[in-house]
Write an enzyme that holds these catalytic residues in place. Sequence first.
Site, mmCIF file in Angstrom:
data_model
loop_
_atom_site.group_PDB
_atom_site.id
_atom_site.type_symbol
_atom_site.label_atom_id
_atom_site.label_comp_id
_atom_site.label_asym_id
_atom_site.label_seq_id
_atom_site.Cartn_x
_atom_site.Cartn_y
_atom_site.Cartn_z
ATOM 1 N N ASP A 1 0.874 -1.162 0.000
ATOM 2 C CA ASP A 1 0.000 0.000 0.000
ATOM 3 C C ASP A 1 0.920 1.224 0.000
ATOM 4 O O ASP A 1 2.112 1.119 0.297
ATOM 5 C CB ASP A 1 -0.874 -0.040 1.252
ATOM 6 C CG ASP A 1 -1.743 1.187 1.421
ATOM 7 O OD1 ASP A 1 -2.295 1.657 0.411
ATOM 8 O OD2 ASP A 1 -1.854 1.681 2.555
ATOM 9 N N ASP B 1 -0.209 5.044 1.056
ATOM 10 C CA ASP B 1 -0.450 6.000 2.140
ATOM 11 C C ASP B 1 -0.337 5.321 3.506
ATOM 12 O O ASP B 1 -0.989 4.315 3.768
ATOM 13 C CB ASP B 1 -1.848 6.614 1.993
ATOM 14 C CG ASP B 1 -1.978 7.413 0.712
ATOM 15 O OD1 ASP B 1 -1.457 8.534 0.675
ATOM 16 O OD2 ASP B 1 -2.590 6.897 -0.246
ATOM 17 N N ASP C 1 -1.561 -0.580 5.989
ATOM 18 C CA ASP C 1 -1.837 -0.012 7.312
ATOM 19 C C ASP C 1 -3.287 -0.175 7.733
ATOM 20 O O ASP C 1 -3.616 0.019 8.909
ATOM 21 C CB ASP C 1 -1.512 1.490 7.321
ATOM 22 C CG ASP C 1 -2.510 2.301 6.501
ATOM 23 O OD1 ASP C 1 -3.240 3.125 7.080
ATOM 24 O OD2 ASP C 1 -2.574 2.095 5.277
#
Length: 451
Positions: A16, A18, A312
């Site tokens: 991922d 961000d 996250d």
Amino acid sequence: MAQHFSLADCDVVGFDLDHTLCRYNLPESAPLIYDSFAQFLVKEKGYDKELLTVTPEDWDFCCKGLALDLEDGNFIKLADNGTVLRASHGTKMMTPELVAEKYGKKEWKYFMSDTEMAFRSGKYYFYDSYFDLPGALLCARVVDSLTKNNGQKTFDFWKDIVAGIQHNYKMSAFKENCGIYFPEIKRDPGRYLHSCPESVKKWLQQLKNAGKILVLITSSHSDYCRLLCKHILGNDFTDIFDIVITNALKPGFFSHLPSQRPFRTLENDEEQEALPSLDKPGWYSQGNAVHLYELLKKMTGKPEPKVVYFGDSMHSDIFPARHYSNWETVLILEELRGDGDWKPEQSEPLEKKGKYEGQKSKPLNSLSKKWGSFFIDYVSGLDHTEDTLVSTWSCKRISTYSTIAIPSIEAIAELPLDYKFTRFSSNNSKTAGYYPQPPLVLSNDETMTTK
């Protein structure tokens, strides 16, 4: 299942973007996100101007793992068995007695213990990421305002929050320079983004040199993705990744059928025609994990290439990658950092201070005094009975769906690729999968009592 996990055993390493590869300066980015929504609510929807003023103390309300009941304006923190540990109406915390009276020892009305429990529905919303948390504070303050000024008992402001999301983050917002968020990030990316340390850049190259296929899968649009990657990795970032997938619309990327979510090519950041399959490496938009995996089979020459995915968000990254694709998953959990990085005495030079400086406060990954630990909490012993220590629902999901959990990629970047991590599993202790060490509140296993 093997007790240990090693990157050396993986054929494909996915990321991922961000809050995973790209770490944000949370004390700066959180007020910016808050303001982008608050300004919209006040100027476009007529909400109280008090929403625009935020004190450093207000940020203590933010804690990942909270659910907002969209009808009654209550925020709740869930135990691993679905009962309510703490609750607030807006920002006003309920007493243990009031929590017991309203919720009792039953499962929360929307709780489902199976894997299909939604994070987002018309009834509630779970706050799962640092992009979300400023919105939790804003929604709580909206409830405060409507309760105080209108005496409201039920609430329908969520449609205005969704309109704010559309205004600030629609696909064309970056290019059109509209809203507040994108123009500010473009103006001063160094204020809001942490560049990848050299150790991480070397680690990515080490993975490539070892023959791993590197994939970036982000729900950010291609123009914003390019800005982030150039800032954190440099102009040659496209040489690092074999496949870049933007606007992935996770978790649907993992859960939807290929016919529901085909890949699309990009031209000048505009999506083009849908593709019947994915035939070669490159930069794509939308898509699905099934077609991606077929391409990975071709690229590796293996019938079942082993994939690990770093992310996250439990909702968008970890749970769907494990549940639908059976990938290994590495959860980036900044709560493991605690407030060790927060050094308020090291403030910016005066000339660098800008519009959002006054709202700056502790980072969102530090402990909330209102909500307590992200990992555990006490069930209050009313009527002179003892308090009981239990895991939170968020903590249980970490050990259920993550292979390991780390505070940042930097934490493992200097380890050899064949380093053997102890994975989360039913055969190991609840804390085994945390690296480099479990959170302090979990480190003494004997104190844990689960239901």
